[in-house]
Design an enzyme around this catalytic site. Structure first.
Site, PDB file in Angstrom:
ATOM      1  N   CYS A   1      39.843  31.564  47.900  1.00 54.42           N
ATOM      2  CA  CYS A   1      39.957  32.491  46.778  1.00 54.42           C
ATOM      3  C   CYS A   1      39.481  33.884  47.183  1.00 54.42           C
ATOM      4  O   CYS A   1      38.336  34.049  47.619  1.00 54.42           O
ATOM      5  CB  CYS A   1      39.142  31.993  45.592  1.00 54.42           C
ATOM      6  SG  CYS A   1      39.090  33.163  44.212  1.00 54.42           S
TER       7      CYS A   1
ATOM      8  N   CYS B   1      36.139  35.195  45.310  1.00 55.68           N
ATOM      9  CA  CYS B   1      34.828  34.582  45.514  1.00 55.68           C
ATOM     10  C   CYS B   1      33.971  35.477  46.408  1.00 55.68           C
ATOM     11  O   CYS B   1      34.492  36.329  47.140  1.00 55.68           O
ATOM     12  CB  CYS B   1      34.993  33.213  46.165  1.00 55.68           C
ATOM     13  SG  CYS B   1      35.494  31.902  45.009  1.00 55.68           S
TER      14      CYS B   1
ATOM     15  N   HIS C   1      38.360  36.423  35.923  1.00 60.38           N
ATOM     16  CA  HIS C   1      38.540  37.863  36.139  1.00 60.38           C
ATOM     17  C   HIS C   1      39.516  38.429  35.125  1.00 60.38           C
ATOM     18  O   HIS C   1      40.265  37.703  34.471  1.00 60.38           O
ATOM     19  CB  HIS C   1      39.069  38.141  37.554  1.00 60.38           C
ATOM     20  CG  HIS C   1      40.520  37.800  37.738  1.00 60.38           C
ATOM     21  ND1 HIS C   1      40.979  36.497  37.818  1.00 60.38           N
ATOM     22  CD2 HIS C   1      41.625  38.590  37.843  1.00 60.38           C
ATOM     23  CE1 HIS C   1      42.289  36.496  37.976  1.00 60.38           C
ATOM     24  NE2 HIS C   1      42.711  37.764  37.995  1.00 60.38           N
TER      25      HIS C   1
ATOM     26  N   GLN D   1      41.694  42.502  34.333  1.00 59.87           N
ATOM     27  CA  GLN D   1      42.226  43.688  34.990  1.00 59.87           C
ATOM     28  C   GLN D   1      42.079  44.896  34.071  1.00 59.87           C
ATOM     29  O   GLN D   1      41.896  44.750  32.861  1.00 59.87           O
ATOM     30  CB  GLN D   1      43.694  43.486  35.365  1.00 59.87           C
ATOM     31  CG  GLN D   1      43.925  42.306  36.310  1.00 59.87           C
ATOM     32  CD  GLN D   1      45.386  42.131  36.664  1.00 59.87           C
ATOM     33  OE1 GLN D   1      45.985  42.986  37.319  1.00 59.87           O
ATOM     34  NE2 GLN D   1      45.966  41.026  36.248  1.00 59.87           N
TER      35      GLN D   1
END
Length: 329
Positions: free
Chosen positions: A32, A35, A149, A151
């Site tokens: 990922c 991470c 997450h 944006q």
């Protein structure tokens, strides 16, 4: 190719960013890119072993401060422009296995401050007319990275949906000398049947006209044009309300519910008149209409823009409230 092309039939811009075809797509957890970078391991986007919240420029941006010149010529009928702007990633936690609803109240409160800061910074740039934080949660809405997450897009124009809301709100303000969102919120507070949650300064409700079966809006009860105008006490209540809605969603059908969470607020194009009738609100739009059925945007919605919902807003709000009370009594 990265460029904007104008559609004169709808009076709106369409952005082309063909390099995004190559962006990271559903990597395994041990690869990922969001991470933390562990000692001796492959370097990720975040070069530190632990963190709380991190923001950085998207490696595959639709909009960029150094956008290239368009690859086709602009004409009077077919205007073309560089895709100037910003696209940032906001990573909520260094724990890959969390979602927004798993965050602590303190972390979401911190996240609100991050959104405020980025709204100010991006909005101060000359090329950016509108700043929209958002989160796509779940593969059902197109998420390709499962790490918690969101944006933040800094658009060189006001996107079509916020623009329609703003122009409608302006018309309402000119006729009634009041903010349409303020009147909508006061109506919901008075009725009560569609309220999902409220605290001192913020309310979450299923709109009377909800387009999605379990759509929920979150907004300050009193007029606030954007994130930056929120006081500390309103920011705290705002964070608590957002977290409560996310937790309610996970209780709704007994699994981590996908959704799109989008922020609607005043533009950053320097025109202060927006502040009179722009009312900050967050729209949650989950794609599910039941535990095992999705609400697809089919012919009427996609071709006609006319939404047809399968669940009454009053029923949706009742079910969201009941799920919470059953678990927390």
């Amino acid at each position: 190719m990265t460029e904007r092309r104008f559609d004169p039939t709808r009076n709106e811009w369409v952005t082309f960013a063909t390099h995004r075809q190559d962006r990271t797509y559903k990597p395994k957890a041990d690869f990922c890119p969001l991470c933390p970078t562990k000692s001796g391991a492959r370097k990720t986007e975040i070069d530190r072993e632990t963190f709380e919240i991190v923001t950085f420029d998207n490696r595959f941006p639709a909009f960029s401060p150094t956008a290239p010149e368009p690859g086709v010529s602009s004409t009077q009928f077919h205007p073309v422009a560089p895709a100037n702007g910003r696209c940032e990633v906001v990573v909520y936690s260094d724990d890959h296995h969390l979602t927004f609803s798993d965050l602590t109240s303190a972390r979401v409160r911190m996240l609100v401050d991050v959104w405020v800061d980025r709204w100010k910074v991006l909005g101060s740039e000359d090329d950016i007319a509108y700043v929209m934080p958002f989160e796509n949660k779940g593969e059902e809405v197109g998420t390709t990275l499962s790490h918690p997450h969101g944006q933040i897009y800094g658009y060189p124009f006001i996107p079509p949906v916020p623009l329609k809301e703003l122009t409608t709100a302006e018309d309402y303000f000119e006729k009634n000398h009041r903010c349409v969102e303020c009147d909508a919120i006061q109506g919901e507070l008075h009725d009560g049947s569609r309220i999902v949650f409220q605290n001192n300064f913020v309310v979450a409700w299923v709109p009377f006209w909800a387009r999605y079966p379990y759509e929920v809006h979150v907004a300050p009860k009193h007029h606030e044009p954007n994130l930056a105008t929120l006081s500390d006490e309103v920011r705290k209540d705002f964070a608590d309300a957002l977290l409560r809605v996310a937790k309610n969603y996970d209780l709704l059908f007994g699994f981590s519910l996908p959704y799109i969470m989008g922020f609607h607020q005043s533009p950053t194009d320097g025109d202060m008149r927006w502040n009179d009738f722009s009312h900050l609100h967050v729209e949650f739009t989950p794609p599910h209409r039941s535990a095992d059925k999705l609400k697809f945007l089919a012919g009427s919605e996609s071709a006609g823009g006319a939404f047809i919902s399968d669940v009454a807003p009053e029923s949706a709000a009742t079910l969201l409230r009941e799920r919470w009370s059953t678990v927390n009594d």
